[in-house]
Design an enzyme around this catalytic site. Structure first.
Site, PDB file in Angstrom:
ATOM      1  N   GLN A   1      -6.361   8.405  14.739  1.00  0.00           N
ATOM      2  CA  GLN A   1      -7.498   7.509  14.973  1.00  0.00           C
ATOM      3  C   GLN A   1      -8.511   8.154  15.914  1.00  0.00           C
ATOM      4  OE1 GLN A   1      -7.796   4.700  13.260  1.00  0.00           O
ATOM      5  NE2 GLN A   1      -5.785   5.002  12.358  1.00  0.00           N
TER       6      GLN A   1
ATOM      7  N   TYR B   1       1.893   3.487  12.501  1.00  0.00           N
ATOM      8  CA  TYR B   1       1.449   3.232  11.122  1.00  0.00           C
ATOM      9  C   TYR B   1      -0.054   2.959  11.024  1.00  0.00           C
ATOM     10  CZ  TYR B   1       2.552  -1.849  11.970  1.00  0.00           C
ATOM     11  OH  TYR B   1       2.651  -3.138  12.432  1.00  0.00           O
ATOM     12  N   GLU B   2      -0.526   2.981   9.775  1.00  0.00           N
ATOM     13  CA  GLU B   2      -1.962   2.902   9.451  1.00  0.00           C
ATOM     14  C   GLU B   2      -2.754   4.017  10.140  1.00  0.00           C
ATOM     15  OE1 GLU B   2      -2.729   1.230   7.057  1.00  0.00           O
ATOM     16  OE2 GLU B   2      -0.953  -0.012   6.959  1.00  0.00           O
ATOM     17  N   GLY B   3      -2.148   5.177  10.228  1.00  0.00           N
ATOM     18  CA  GLY B   3      -2.769   6.316  10.903  1.00  0.00           C
ATOM     19  C   GLY B   3      -2.362   6.317  12.356  1.00  0.00           C
TER      20      GLY B   3
ATOM     21  N   MET C   1       0.873  -1.168   0.000  1.00  0.00           N
ATOM     22  CA  MET C   1       0.000   0.000   0.000  1.00  0.00           C
ATOM     23  C   MET C   1       0.910   1.217   0.000  1.00  0.00           C
ATOM     24  SD  MET C   1      -3.270   0.753   2.468  1.00  0.00           S
ATOM     25  CE  MET C   1      -2.380   0.619   4.019  1.00  0.00           C
TER      26      MET C   1
END
Length: 591
Positions: free
Chosen positions: A443, A436-438, A162
């Protein structure tokens, strides 16, 4: 010691607490996925993780990935382990059978990936995006792209990445500069640089499918101008695409996973979904990734707890206060597991593990319901749960993974700070999950600002009412949870009102609000666990451990609820007072 999955713990939560077998059999694709089949899958997954994946974890950390001339060499044993993973049919476990997958429920895949992360986080990063990439391509890819790539991704024959982040932009995707220029044959030429790309280059699979966020020439500025393009490492004729790994990062942890700086030099790619709708196409992938990151947090905390619990059961130091423990015998010192300070650490982490598992597995069940339930209202309720709870779990589970693993290191004393025992690796590996992933702060903002406040808290209120209705007010513990659910519902309304006077407030209060949410939901989870423990008392080997964890939750975890609730309420009250004073002053000036 290597991590060892414990299927009996999972079966208790799935069967006795969440009633997963019955809920899954009500969905047409899983009508034959009974308790026996689920148990068989869990047993085989546990064996594979314990025997194949866990033993190469330490060497993967110590040797790490090597980079030379644009190529990445994986740590010893990683290629063979990944091939065994593919041969066993484990990648994208819930992919449709017509695409080469197993067609199993998402909740079983969730358990598998939790165990994989606990056993070997570095190796697990490689297939970690498979399901998200599969879902993204299946829902938004053209028929030609699906025919060419979907089966390869579903089976894990090819891995996927990604590619979002750019050096100048970080989490601000609106600043992405990577360009995609249309060609006469319908393809695109992609140019630009991406950083922090997990598995951007490796030797585990012959091809790598990059999903790249970029801009078409006429795209407007900002996130609405982004498109998603599939860019393979190798083209259909076997030639190398113009995709290059410039270097891999020297990281604090996760040495077994290459984190790459990537360069695309007019690389050939194809559009996924509609132009300018890249974030919408990638949303499926990101949402799946965030749940899997939450599961990574749970797995890493369980790995830390296993190490600390085993050490505490062997290490003797001093006399424990209180009654003489049965384990003392003729020994000159007691097991540190008998000391209250150590017991508190271990039982508190256990409280987080089992409570968070209950919420994460419920979320995975909701993914199945959202995708397959015949009732449109049930699908809507399930999607609402996933939308609201995913950021909560990603943030809270990863934060506890790092801080809880650090607490588990404390059990070892000085031995925990050296590499011999392996606990320090868990602490290092866990830290990145908060980023990671926000990031966890993103969040929290996503939860409060983008999901709770726009409808005045109505969606969150609906979720909380659903939880309330599963409780029995005649039970003291259930009544306490219902009270907290009501307080949380009212808090959402309070923040919404204060936000009208001070739009900055929600951004300041988001972290504390998220903590109130997760603590409330953990309280619900533990209420359900205790009911299930009572109902299965005659055949329940883990009940004593969970009883200690339940007590630890109420004594040392849940009191944070009042603190966080008070912080948010006081912030709202301050806004109200300030707004009232300003209104009065303005009225006086007007007169």
């Amino acid at each position: 010691m290597d991590y060892q999955p414990r299927p009996e713990d999972i079966r208790f939560l799935l069967n006795a607490v969440l009633d997963a077998p019955m809920r899954l059999r009500a969905l047409a694709p899983f009508a034959e996925v009974d308790e026996a089949l689920q148990s068989q899958v869990l047993e085989e997954a546990a064996r594979f993780v314990g025997e194949v994946v866990a033993p190469i974890n330490r060497e993967g950390d110590e040797v790490g990935c090597r980079f030379a001339d644009g190529e990445v060499v994986s740590p010893p044993g990683f290629r063979a382990a990944y091939q065994a993973f593919v041969d066993g049919g484990w990648p994208a476990l819930s992919a449709a059978t017509e695409d080469g997958g197993q067609g199993l429920p998402a909740v079983l895949e969730a358990v598998l990936y939790e165990w994989l992360a606990a056993a070997n986080h570095g190796l697990t990063m490689a297939p970690g995006l498979l399901h998200g990439a599969y879902a993204c391509l299946k829902h938004h890819g053209s028929e030609e792209l699906k025919q060419r790539y979907l089966h390869k991704i579903a089976t894990g024959e090819w891995l996927a990445t990604m590619c979002l982040t750019e050096a100048h932009a970080g989490s601000d995707l609106g600043q992405v500069r990577t360009r995609a220029v249309p060609q006469a044959d319908g393809s695109l030429r992609v140019s630009g640089g991406k950083i922090f790309i997990s598995g951007g280059e490796h030797d585990l699979t012959p091809n790598i499918v990059h999903l790249v966020l970029c801009r078409l020439p006429d795209a407007p500025a900002g996130p609405k101008g982004l498109s998603l393009v599939l860019v393979p490492k190798l083209l259909s004729d076997g030639t190398r695409n113009a995709v290059h790994c410039e270097r891999i990062e020297e990281k604090m942890g996760l040495h077994g996973s290459p984190t790459c700086t990537m360069r695309f030099d007019e690389a050939t790619g194809w559009l996924i979904g509609e132009p300018g709708r890249g974030l919408a196409a990638m949303f499926v992938m990101m949402n799946s990734a965030r749940l899997h990151v939450a599961l990574q947090g749970i797995g890493l905390l369980d790995a830390a707890w296993q190490k600390a619990d085993a050490y505490a059961a062997e290490r003797r130091q001093m006399r424990a206060p209180g009654p003489v423990p049965a384990s003392r015998g003729n020994e000159p010192a007691d097991l540190i597991a008998e000391h209250p300070a150590i017991r508190r650490i271990l039982d508190t982490q256990r409280a987080w593990i089992d409570g968070a598992r209950t919420l994460a597995y419920r979320s995975a069940l909701m993914l199945d319901i959202a995708a397959h339930d015949a009732d449109s209202k049930a699908r809507e309720r399930a999607q609402r749960w996933c939308s609201l709870v995913t950021p909560v779990l990603k943030s809270a589970c990863t934060q506890q993974a790092f801080h809880g693993a650090s607490e588990c290191l404390q059990v070892f004393g000085g031995h925990g700070y050296v590499r011999e025992w392996g606990i320090e690796q868990v602490v290092r590996d866990a830290r990145v999950t908060m980023i990671y992933e926000g990031t966890n702060e993103i969040q929290a903002i996503d939860l409060l600002v983008r999901k709770v406040l726009p409808d005045g808290g109505a969606a969150m209120s609906a979720v909380l009412l659903e939880l309330r209705d599963t409780l029995d007010a005649s039970r003291e513990a259930d009544a306490d949870v219902q009270r907290r659910l009501a307080q949380l519902r009212y808090l959402g309304t309070t923040v919404a009102m204060a936000a009208h006077a001070n739009p900055v407030l929600p951004y300041e209060a988001a972290d504390d609000y998220l903590r109130v949410v997760v603590l409330t939901m953990l309280a619900w989870a533990w209420a359900r666990i205790e009911v299930a423990d009572e109902a299965t008392a005659s055949n329940n080997p883990g009940r004593a451990m969970r009883a200690r964890a339940a007590a630890a939750f109420r004594r040392w975890v849940l009191p944070e609820f009042e603190m966080r609730l008070g912080i948010v309420k006081r912030a709202c009250e301050t806004v109200a007072l300030t707004h009232s004073a300003e209104t009065t002053k303005a009225a006086g000036v007007a007169q």
